[in-house]
Design a protein around this motif. Structure first.
Motif, PDB file in Angstrom:
ATOM      1  N   VAL A 117     -17.703  24.857  -4.142  1.00 33.48           N
ATOM      2  CA  VAL A 117     -17.988  24.003  -5.299  1.00 33.48           C
ATOM      3  C   VAL A 117     -19.152  23.081  -4.939  1.00 33.48           C
ATOM      4  O   VAL A 117     -19.172  22.495  -3.853  1.00 33.48           O
ATOM      5  N   VAL A 118     -20.105  22.960  -5.852  1.00 28.41           N
ATOM      6  CA  VAL A 118     -21.156  21.940  -5.783  1.00 28.41           C
ATOM      7  C   VAL A 118     -21.146  21.221  -7.126  1.00 28.41           C
ATOM      8  O   VAL A 118     -21.401  21.840  -8.168  1.00 28.41           O
ATOM      9  N   HIS A 119     -20.859  19.923  -7.105  1.00 27.67           N
ATOM     10  CA  HIS A 119     -20.746  19.136  -8.337  1.00 27.67           C
ATOM     11  C   HIS A 119     -21.862  18.104  -8.398  1.00 27.67           C
ATOM     12  O   HIS A 119     -22.063  17.346  -7.450  1.00 27.67           O
ATOM     13  N   GLU A 120     -22.590  18.098  -9.503  1.00 30.45           N
ATOM     14  CA  GLU A 120     -23.664  17.119  -9.734  1.00 30.45           C
ATOM     15  C   GLU A 120     -23.145  16.072 -10.712  1.00 30.45           C
ATOM     16  O   GLU A 120     -22.967  16.355 -11.901  1.00 30.45           O
ATOM     17  N   PRO A 121     -22.860  14.842 -10.251  1.00 30.08           N
ATOM     18  CA  PRO A 121     -22.148  13.876 -11.091  1.00 30.08           C
ATOM     19  C   PRO A 121     -22.899  13.409 -12.330  1.00 30.08           C
ATOM     20  O   PRO A 121     -22.281  13.215 -13.384  1.00 30.08           O
ATOM     21  N   VAL A 122     -24.204  13.181 -12.234  1.00 28.90           N
ATOM     22  CA  VAL A 122     -24.933  12.622 -13.372  1.00 28.90           C
ATOM     23  C   VAL A 122     -24.972  13.610 -14.535  1.00 28.90           C
ATOM     24  O   VAL A 122     -24.714  13.249 -15.686  1.00 28.90           O
ATOM     25  N   ALA A 123     -25.274  14.857 -14.247  1.00 29.42           N
ATOM     26  CA  ALA A 123     -25.335  15.883 -15.294  1.00 29.42           C
ATOM     27  C   ALA A 123     -23.954  16.401 -15.670  1.00 29.42           C
ATOM     28  O   ALA A 123     -23.806  17.085 -16.686  1.00 29.42           O
ATOM     29  N   GLY A 124     -22.940  16.096 -14.858  1.00 31.41           N
ATOM     30  CA  GLY A 124     -21.609  16.626 -15.123  1.00 31.41           C
ATOM     31  C   GLY A 124     -21.536  18.128 -14.948  1.00 31.41           C
ATOM     32  O   GLY A 124     -20.775  18.814 -15.636  1.00 31.41           O
ATOM     33  N   ALA A 193     -27.899  25.809  -5.456  1.00 24.59           N
ATOM     34  CA  ALA A 193     -27.218  25.939  -6.743  1.00 24.59           C
ATOM     35  C   ALA A 193     -28.213  26.166  -7.882  1.00 24.59           C
ATOM     36  O   ALA A 193     -27.946  26.956  -8.804  1.00 24.59           O
ATOM     37  N   TYR A 194     -29.339  25.493  -7.839  1.00 31.51           N
ATOM     38  CA  TYR A 194     -30.346  25.681  -8.881  1.00 31.51           C
ATOM     39  C   TYR A 194     -30.991  27.064  -8.797  1.00 31.51           C
ATOM     40  O   TYR A 194     -31.403  27.621  -9.820  1.00 31.51           O
ATOM     41  N   ALA A 196     -29.200  29.651  -7.965  1.00 29.70           N
ATOM     42  CA  ALA A 196     -28.152  30.457  -8.598  1.00 29.70           C
ATOM     43  C   ALA A 196     -28.259  30.419 -10.115  1.00 29.70           C
ATOM     44  O   ALA A 196     -27.974  31.407 -10.800  1.00 29.70           O
ATOM     45  N   ALA A 197     -28.663  29.263 -10.655  1.00 27.37           N
ATOM     46  CA  ALA A 197     -28.770  29.090 -12.104  1.00 27.37           C
ATOM     47  C   ALA A 197     -30.114  29.558 -12.654  1.00 27.37           C
ATOM     48  O   ALA A 197     -30.327  29.492 -13.870  1.00 27.37           O
ATOM     49  N   GLY A 198     -31.018  30.012 -11.798  1.00 28.53           N
ATOM     50  CA  GLY A 198     -32.331  30.467 -12.238  1.00 28.53           C
ATOM     51  C   GLY A 198     -33.298  29.350 -12.554  1.00 28.53           C
ATOM     52  O   GLY A 198     -34.369  29.593 -13.125  1.00 28.53           O
ATOM     53  N   ARG A 199     -32.966  28.117 -12.186  1.00 28.22           N
ATOM     54  CA  ARG A 199     -33.873  26.988 -12.431  1.00 28.22           C
ATOM     55  C   ARG A 199     -34.995  26.966 -11.402  1.00 28.22           C
ATOM     56  O   ARG A 199     -36.102  26.501 -11.691  1.00 28.22           O
ATOM     57  N   ALA A 215     -21.457  25.425   0.803  1.00 30.82           N
ATOM     58  CA  ALA A 215     -21.028  25.669  -0.578  1.00 30.82           C
ATOM     59  C   ALA A 215     -22.151  26.284  -1.404  1.00 30.82           C
ATOM     60  O   ALA A 215     -21.948  27.274  -2.128  1.00 30.82           O
ATOM     61  N   GLY A 216     -23.337  25.728  -1.305  1.00 27.54           N
ATOM     62  CA  GLY A 216     -24.454  26.234  -2.095  1.00 27.54           C
ATOM     63  C   GLY A 216     -24.813  27.669  -1.761  1.00 27.54           C
ATOM     64  O   GLY A 216     -25.179  28.454  -2.653  1.00 27.54           O
ATOM     65  N   ALA A 217     -24.705  28.039  -0.490  1.00 23.01           N
ATOM     66  CA  ALA A 217     -25.076  29.399  -0.092  1.00 23.01           C
ATOM     67  C   ALA A 217     -24.143  30.438  -0.704  1.00 23.01           C
ATOM     68  O   ALA A 217     -24.590  31.488  -1.172  1.00 23.01           O
TER      69      ALA A 217
END
Length: 259
Positions: A117-124, A193-194, A196-199, A215-217
């Motif tokens: 799990v990777v959680h980004e708090p500001v963006a939720g 993580a980004y 993974a999301a294609g960003r 986690a990110g890997a």
């Protein structure tokens, strides 16, 4: 010992979100402690409180598991399962309010990552994965798109801010910038993580710790990102990631620059 990996991922996501809320609530009252390994290796009382929250929750659910945690709340285990915890990846961004940070939790069985799990708090935003089960963003499956040509790619860059690694990163960035579309400096977990999301179309991380990238890997790999290092497997010394079509050119460029 068998483990319900979906349940493990879901508890990790719940604990990561709780730590993220704590970080948002206490940002105006945080206290910064003495640097750790070097002057830029900062830690706050919020890092420590976040780690305690996470480790307490994991220990309650699986008291026999080992924990490897950045701020010192680790412990040995008896089950063969290990939780790898970075309670606040990107502390300098968090303290200075200059960029994103994340809460990172990975579960290993022996040497193999099994949930993350990777959680980004500001963006939720909660990125997650179970080995062999794909990657998710807030419950929606992730699949890496084909990357663009190297010359128009957006590449994430992560590195430890000690003098030796900054010097090394300077050489790599000097080689990257004329060849790619642009770069972004990010904490290592969000870099992956980004991707993974294609960003981001690709990325690299230099001289990380396991809790920075574990986690990110797994999330990146489960989404279809190609990962490697100096050789076929990535390491904490060098992690390279890219969309499949971009991988050969980006990996060759980074490996040559970092030789």
């Amino acid at each position: 010992m068998d483990r319900d990996l979906s349940a493990a991922r879901d508890l990790a996501a719940t604990l990561a979100a709780a730590a993220g809320r704590l970080q948002l609530e206490r940002r105006d009252t945080l206290r910064v402690g003495a640097p750790k390994a070097h002057a830029n290796d900062v830690v706050s009382d919020v890092d420590i409180a976040s780690e305690r929250l996470i480790v307490d929750g994991l220990t309650e659910a699986w008291p026999g598991d080992a924990v490897q945690a950045e701020e010192g709340h680790g412990r040995p285990g008896t089950t063969g399962w290990t939780w790898v915890v970075d309670p606040l990846d990107g502390t300098r961004n968090y303290i200075s309010r200059t960029g994103p940070w994340s809460v990172c939790i990975a579960l290993y069985q022996g040497d193999e990552p099994r949930a993350a799990v990777v959680h980004e708090p500001v963006a939720g935003e909660t990125f997650s994965a179970v080995a062999g089960g794909g990657a998710l963003l807030n419950g929606t499956p992730l699949e890496v798109p084909d990357g663009p040509p190297l010359t128009s790619s957006l590449i994430g860059v992560s590195f430890q801010p000690n003098v030796a690694t900054k010097t090394r990163a300077g050489r790599v960035i000097d080689a990257l910038l004329p060849q790619v579309g642009d770069i972004r400096r990010l904490p290592a977990a969000l870099n992956l993580a980004y991707q993974a999301a294609g960003r981001l179309d690709g990325g690299l991380a230099l001289d990380t710790n396991l809790w920075d990238i574990a986690a990110g890997a797994l999330i990146a790999r489960e989404a279809g990102v190609i990962l490697g290092g100096r050789e076929a497997e990535f390491t904490t010394e060098l992690t390279i990631g890219a969309a499949p079509s971009l991988w050969p050119a980006l990996a060759e460029l980074i490996r040559t620059a970092d030789a």
